[in-house]
Design a protein around this motif. Sequence first.
Motif, PDB file in Angstrom:
ATOM      1  N   ALA A 169       0.831  -1.200   0.000  1.00 58.22           N
ATOM      2  CA  ALA A 169       0.000   0.000   0.000  1.00 58.22           C
ATOM      3  C   ALA A 169       0.864   1.246   0.000  1.00 58.22           C
ATOM      4  O   ALA A 169       1.997   1.247   0.482  1.00 58.22           O
ATOM      5  CB  ALA A 169      -0.913   0.002   1.228  1.00 58.22           C
ATOM      6  N   GLY A 170       0.303   2.321  -0.559  1.00 60.63           N
ATOM      7  CA  GLY A 170       0.942   3.612  -0.437  1.00 60.63           C
ATOM      8  C   GLY A 170       0.775   4.141   0.974  1.00 60.63           C
ATOM      9  O   GLY A 170      -0.271   3.940   1.603  1.00 60.63           O
ATOM     10  N   PHE A 171       1.802   4.806   1.494  1.00 65.35           N
ATOM     11  CA  PHE A 171       1.796   5.246   2.898  1.00 65.35           C
ATOM     12  C   PHE A 171       2.109   6.727   2.956  1.00 65.35           C
ATOM     13  O   PHE A 171       2.989   7.227   2.253  1.00 65.35           O
ATOM     14  CB  PHE A 171       2.822   4.446   3.697  1.00 65.35           C
ATOM     15  N   LEU A 172       1.357   7.443   3.815  1.00 64.74           N
ATOM     16  CA  LEU A 172       1.559   8.885   3.969  1.00 64.74           C
ATOM     17  C   LEU A 172       1.376   9.261   5.431  1.00 64.74           C
ATOM     18  O   LEU A 172       0.389   8.871   6.055  1.00 64.74           O
ATOM     19  CB  LEU A 172       0.558   9.659   3.102  1.00 64.74           C
ATOM     20  N   ARG A 173       2.339   9.995   5.957  1.00 66.26           N
ATOM     21  CA  ARG A 173       2.210  10.523   7.314  1.00 66.26           C
ATOM     22  C   ARG A 173       1.529  11.880   7.239  1.00 66.26           C
ATOM     23  O   ARG A 173       1.995  12.792   6.559  1.00 66.26           O
ATOM     24  CB  ARG A 173       3.573  10.654   7.976  1.00 66.26           C
ATOM     25  N   MET A 174       0.418  12.044   7.985  1.00 63.88           N
ATOM     26  CA  MET A 174      -0.363  13.277   7.924  1.00 63.88           C
ATOM     27  C   MET A 174      -0.175  14.141   9.163  1.00 63.88           C
ATOM     28  O   MET A 174      -0.637  15.277   9.208  1.00 63.88           O
ATOM     29  CB  MET A 174      -1.847  12.937   7.768  1.00 63.88           C
ATOM     30  N   GLY A 175       0.455  13.616  10.190  1.00 57.91           N
ATOM     31  CA  GLY A 175       0.673  14.360  11.419  1.00 57.91           C
ATOM     32  C   GLY A 175       1.426  13.492  12.403  1.00 57.91           C
ATOM     33  O   GLY A 175       1.824  12.366  12.093  1.00 57.91           O
ATOM     34  N   LYS A 176       1.610  13.979  13.623  1.00 60.26           N
ATOM     35  CA  LYS A 176       2.391  13.224  14.596  1.00 60.26           C
ATOM     36  C   LYS A 176       1.703  11.933  15.017  1.00 60.26           C
ATOM     37  O   LYS A 176       2.354  10.998  15.474  1.00 60.26           O
ATOM     38  CB  LYS A 176       2.670  14.082  15.831  1.00 60.26           C
ATOM     39  N   ALA A 177       0.387  11.857  14.851  1.00 60.55           N
ATOM     40  CA  ALA A 177      -0.334  10.641  15.246  1.00 60.55           C
ATOM     41  C   ALA A 177      -1.368  10.244  14.215  1.00 60.55           C
ATOM     42  O   ALA A 177      -2.300   9.508  14.518  1.00 60.55           O
ATOM     43  CB  ALA A 177      -1.001  10.843  16.606  1.00 60.55           C
ATOM     44  N   LYS A 178      -1.204  10.728  12.981  1.00 60.14           N
ATOM     45  CA  LYS A 178      -2.178  10.448  11.929  1.00 60.14           C
ATOM     46  C   LYS A 178      -1.460   9.992  10.662  1.00 60.14           C
ATOM     47  O   LYS A 178      -0.455  10.586  10.268  1.00 60.14           O
ATOM     48  CB  LYS A 178      -3.029  11.691  11.639  1.00 60.14           C
ATOM     49  N   TYR A 179      -2.020   8.942  10.049  1.00 59.26           N
ATOM     50  CA  TYR A 179      -1.418   8.370   8.846  1.00 59.26           C
ATOM     51  C   TYR A 179      -2.518   8.028   7.845  1.00 59.26           C
ATOM     52  O   TYR A 179      -3.702   7.929   8.202  1.00 59.26           O
ATOM     53  CB  TYR A 179      -0.614   7.110   9.190  1.00 59.26           C
ATOM     54  N   ALA A 180      -2.101   7.834   6.605  1.00 57.70           N
ATOM     55  CA  ALA A 180      -3.043   7.440   5.551  1.00 57.70           C
ATOM     56  C   ALA A 180      -2.408   6.350   4.699  1.00 57.70           C
ATOM     57  O   ALA A 180      -1.180   6.314   4.514  1.00 57.70           O
ATOM     58  CB  ALA A 180      -3.426   8.633   4.679  1.00 57.70           C
ATOM     59  N   MET A 181      -3.230   5.443   4.200  1.00 59.35           N
ATOM     60  CA  MET A 181      -2.775   4.380   3.310  1.00 59.35           C
ATOM     61  C   MET A 181      -3.718   4.296   2.117  1.00 59.35           C
ATOM     62  O   MET A 181      -4.923   4.560   2.239  1.00 59.35           O
ATOM     63  CB  MET A 181      -2.752   3.029   4.040  1.00 59.35           C
ATOM     64  N   ILE A 182      -3.169   3.919   0.976  1.00 55.87           N
ATOM     65  CA  ILE A 182      -3.962   3.712  -0.236  1.00 55.87           C
ATOM     66  C   ILE A 182      -3.627   2.335  -0.783  1.00 55.87           C
ATOM     67  O   ILE A 182      -2.448   1.998  -0.969  1.00 55.87           O
ATOM     68  CB  ILE A 182      -3.666   4.792  -1.298  1.00 55.87           C
ATOM     69  N   PHE A 183      -4.644   1.518  -1.023  1.00 58.66           N
ATOM     70  CA  PHE A 183      -4.448   0.175  -1.568  1.00 58.66           C
ATOM     71  C   PHE A 183      -5.668  -0.194  -2.387  1.00 58.66           C
ATOM     72  O   PHE A 183      -6.646   0.578  -2.460  1.00 58.66           O
ATOM     73  CB  PHE A 183      -4.211  -0.838  -0.442  1.00 58.66           C
ATOM     74  N   ASP A 184      -5.626  -1.360  -3.030  1.00 59.26           N
ATOM     75  CA  ASP A 184      -6.757  -1.749  -3.877  1.00 59.26           C
ATOM     76  C   ASP A 184      -7.744  -2.622  -3.097  1.00 59.26           C
ATOM     77  O   ASP A 184      -7.490  -3.033  -1.960  1.00 59.26           O
ATOM     78  CB  ASP A 184      -6.281  -2.465  -5.148  1.00 59.26           C
ATOM     79  N   PHE A 185      -8.872  -2.893  -3.750  1.00 61.49           N
ATOM     80  CA  PHE A 185      -9.961  -3.609  -3.093  1.00 61.49           C
ATOM     81  C   PHE A 185      -9.570  -5.049  -2.783  1.00 61.49           C
ATOM     82  O   PHE A 185     -10.000  -5.605  -1.776  1.00 61.49           O
ATOM     83  CB  PHE A 185     -11.202  -3.595  -4.000  1.00 61.49           C
ATOM     84  N   ARG A 186      -8.735  -5.652  -3.632  1.00 60.24           N
ATOM     85  CA  ARG A 186      -8.279  -7.021  -3.384  1.00 60.24           C
ATOM     86  C   ARG A 186      -7.487  -7.081  -2.079  1.00 60.24           C
ATOM     87  O   ARG A 186      -7.646  -8.010  -1.269  1.00 60.24           O
ATOM     88  CB  ARG A 186      -7.417  -7.505  -4.554  1.00 60.24           C
ATOM     89  N   THR A 187      -6.654  -6.092  -1.857  1.00 61.05           N
ATOM     90  CA  THR A 187      -5.879  -6.032  -0.619  1.00 61.05           C
ATOM     91  C   THR A 187      -6.786  -5.857   0.591  1.00 61.05           C
ATOM     92  O   THR A 187      -6.566  -6.465   1.646  1.00 61.05           O
ATOM     93  CB  THR A 187      -4.873  -4.874  -0.689  1.00 61.05           C
ATOM     94  N   LEU A 188      -7.830  -5.038   0.443  1.00 62.12           N
ATOM     95  CA  LEU A 188      -8.774  -4.839   1.547  1.00 62.12           C
ATOM     96  C   LEU A 188      -9.438  -6.157   1.935  1.00 62.12           C
ATOM     97  O   LEU A 188      -9.617  -6.437   3.135  1.00 62.12           O
ATOM     98  CB  LEU A 188      -9.837  -3.811   1.155  1.00 62.12           C
ATOM     99  N   GLU A 189      -9.798  -6.960   0.954  1.00 58.22           N
ATOM    100  CA  GLU A 189     -10.422  -8.249   1.274  1.00 58.22           C
ATOM    101  C   GLU A 189      -9.470  -9.137   2.069  1.00 58.22           C
ATOM    102  O   GLU A 189      -9.886  -9.833   3.002  1.00 58.22           O
ATOM    103  CB  GLU A 189     -10.857  -8.938  -0.016  1.00 58.22           C
ATOM    104  N   ASN A 190      -8.176  -9.120   1.700  1.00 57.03           N
ATOM    105  CA  ASN A 190      -7.191  -9.906   2.458  1.00 57.03           C
ATOM    106  C   ASN A 190      -7.038  -9.377   3.888  1.00 57.03           C
ATOM    107  O   ASN A 190      -6.924 -10.152   4.844  1.00 57.03           O
ATOM    108  CB  ASN A 190      -5.838  -9.873   1.740  1.00 57.03           C
ATOM    109  N   ILE A 191      -7.048  -8.056   4.024  1.00 54.70           N
ATOM    110  CA  ILE A 191      -6.932  -7.453   5.355  1.00 54.70           C
ATOM    111  C   ILE A 191      -8.133  -7.833   6.205  1.00 54.70           C
ATOM    112  O   ILE A 191      -8.000  -8.173   7.391  1.00 54.70           O
ATOM    113  CB  ILE A 191      -6.805  -5.919   5.239  1.00 54.70           C
ATOM    114  N   GLU A 192      -9.323  -7.790   5.620  1.00 54.34           N
ATOM    115  CA  GLU A 192     -10.532  -8.150   6.367  1.00 54.34           C
ATOM    116  C   GLU A 192     -10.526  -9.628   6.744  1.00 54.34           C
ATOM    117  O   GLU A 192     -10.992 -10.004   7.829  1.00 54.34           O
ATOM    118  CB  GLU A 192     -11.771  -7.818   5.541  1.00 54.34           C
ATOM    119  N   THR A 193     -10.012 -10.460   5.843  1.00 55.78           N
ATOM    120  CA  THR A 193      -9.928 -11.890   6.157  1.00 55.78           C
ATOM    121  C   THR A 193      -9.040 -12.123   7.372  1.00 55.78           C
ATOM    122  O   THR A 193      -9.332 -12.980   8.223  1.00 55.78           O
ATOM    123  CB  THR A 193      -9.390 -12.668   4.945  1.00 55.78           C
ATOM    124  N   ASN A 194      -7.971 -11.342   7.472  1.00 57.17           N
ATOM    125  CA  ASN A 194      -7.044 -11.471   8.608  1.00 57.17           C
ATOM    126  C   ASN A 194      -7.447 -10.632   9.813  1.00 57.17           C
ATOM    127  O   ASN A 194      -6.713 -10.580  10.804  1.00 57.17           O
ATOM    128  CB  ASN A 194      -5.629 -11.086   8.166  1.00 57.17           C
TER     129      ASN A 194
END
Length: 691
Positions: free
Chosen positions: A230-255
């Motif tokens: 996934a793409g990773f971005l730091r937005m602040g000292k305690a905030k982050y953002a990630m970008i990935f595809d729907f297939r990856t989301l399904e794997n994350i939800e499975t785990n």
Amino acid sequence: MEKKSGRKPFLSVNSKPDIIVMLVITLLLAVERPVLGLVGLALVLVAMLINLKTSNNNSRAFSEFLDDIASDMDETISCSVIYNPLPLCIIDGNGTIMWYNGKFGDLFDDLKAGESNIYDITGVKIHELSNEALKDKTITIKSKQSRQRNFRITSSEAHNNCQNSRMLHWFETTAMDQIKEKYRDERICIAYINVDNYDDIIASAPDERKASFGADIEKEIRMWATKCQAGFLRMGKAKYAMIFDFRTLENIETNKFPILDEIHEVETGGDIPASLSIGVGAAGKTPAQTEEYATAALELSLGRGGDQAVVKKGSNFEYYGGKLQTVEKRNKGKSRIVALALRQLIDQAPNIFVMGHSMPDMDAFGASLGIARMAKNRGKTVNIVIDRSDAITMPYEMAEKENSYNFINEEYAKSIAAKEDLLIVVDTHKPSLTACPDLLDIIEKVVVIDHHRRGEEIIQNPILIHLEPYASSASELVTEMFQYVATEKKSIGKLEAEALLAGIAVDTKNFSVKTGVRTFDAASWLRRQGADTAQVRQFFQIDIGMFQKEAQIISQAVVLPGNVAVSYLDEPRHNISVLISMAADSLLNIRDMRASIVLGQDMDHRIRVSARSLGDINVQRIMEELGGGGHLTMAGTQLDMPMQEALDRVKAVTTAFLQEEENRKLQVKQAQEKKSETKRLQMQAENKNES
């Protein structure tokens, strides 16, 4: 074209005018010269005979031409069916395949006309083969080449001697479905990640951990993002953002979002564990809409107390995690700001309405009295919208005797409310659970004060909201706010202080669960205002009949694997909510019991469910599966079904949840062991290189 009759026409249609003209000319000629007229008449007769013969020949030739075309069409249609590029088959009324073309035969092995059944090879039943049933339905088969192929089927009646037979036309959609699946899998998803209580963790951590804690958290999240590609971005000292595809989301939800458990292992050096709130947006029509979904999901995750992931796919929400108790916030700044804002709103409103949830308990009643006193101290008329329940019988009667509270019912509230008034909702944030949901549509300015974890349903566009899952009760929140708006040394009455203290006591099980420093601060302030603990205890006294029914429920409890007690009372009672809550609390006193669930039936024959836990089982998640909600340690729901069916449903959902939790713990343990082994091997390799 003329219809055919029994006799053929003497003259053809096209030659009639010519013959008539010739006859007229011949007759005129016969008047002047009879001999020439006779010759002309003979010639006309000859012409008529020639025309008749020619017409018969043309008619016969045309008929033969039509017969040839019909014969050719039959042969063409037969060839088009037999050699059609689409698979075709004819089945009878029982689903037996009577005929099929070559393309259909290429799909399946061991096909035999008159023997093979359509259900055996496709799994589609005969009654499902109407065009209405087949609409938008895809049939997946395994072809001779052992690969999955998708088809859409249309059905048409076959006109032959076989009754109820029909022809099935198979249109392959494999390539299109693969393109759709690829498009679906490659849609972007956006995840926002927030570190819970970051400032409090840093403040409580030793000096040597203050600098490295943030780096350790970011390292764990970056490693997870790398695993997810996934793409990773730091937005602040305690905030982050990630970008990935729907297939990856399904794997994350499975785990089940393993990062939620992995982050708990980060050493903080203090008494507050590290946790994350994650909001994921998916299935948006545009990237902008997906980002809106992610923002809404993160807000919901934070509103539910953190340490969990919320996935928003369109209008659907899915929840993961939520194992840790919400951590108490030490700073009371928000309570002060909300209290001052509420005081200003009270001063500006002509009339004040206060209401809690339907079937109120002591927390809702105590918070309502506290808000009412707050408004009355500002010189305002206050109406408390309440539906009396058995849980508040004694304090309600005491409040009525004082004759200083204006209790009104739902219908009267709707008749006197105006849009410029102020409505304050306590101990719930769900419109459907309020004492008068219609009041939310009448009054424009609405304030929400609640301590429950936020759910999907929430009061829309409140002018002020104080939703704090860390708090033990709504009464605790109101007590804190009261201290900031009080203008006199003694601004709260004895009954109000006792009702607020009872509200705190009932939601903390007499200060044994979900209790923090601020809870005791609020209780001690109420005690100083004259709250009598002996009187508070009397609020919870029950009669001998209730005690016997509670004992009956406890005696017939069964224990599910995982040490969860489940029991019920299968007889309608008007005070069933109080009774099952008491029984659920008592079941937790049994040694080794981790959670308890009790079912009961109210006077409307609805099944009410009360769930309690000691903290290591999230009963809120279990109740949400059943359509309810609540807290990690205290939740409930209602079911419209027979008792036995409800009991089976509760057991099935609870067992599945416990099994899922065990599987997740095993996965976490395996991941930790793998991580430790990898670290050990790296250290061995480093030591070997050094030597």
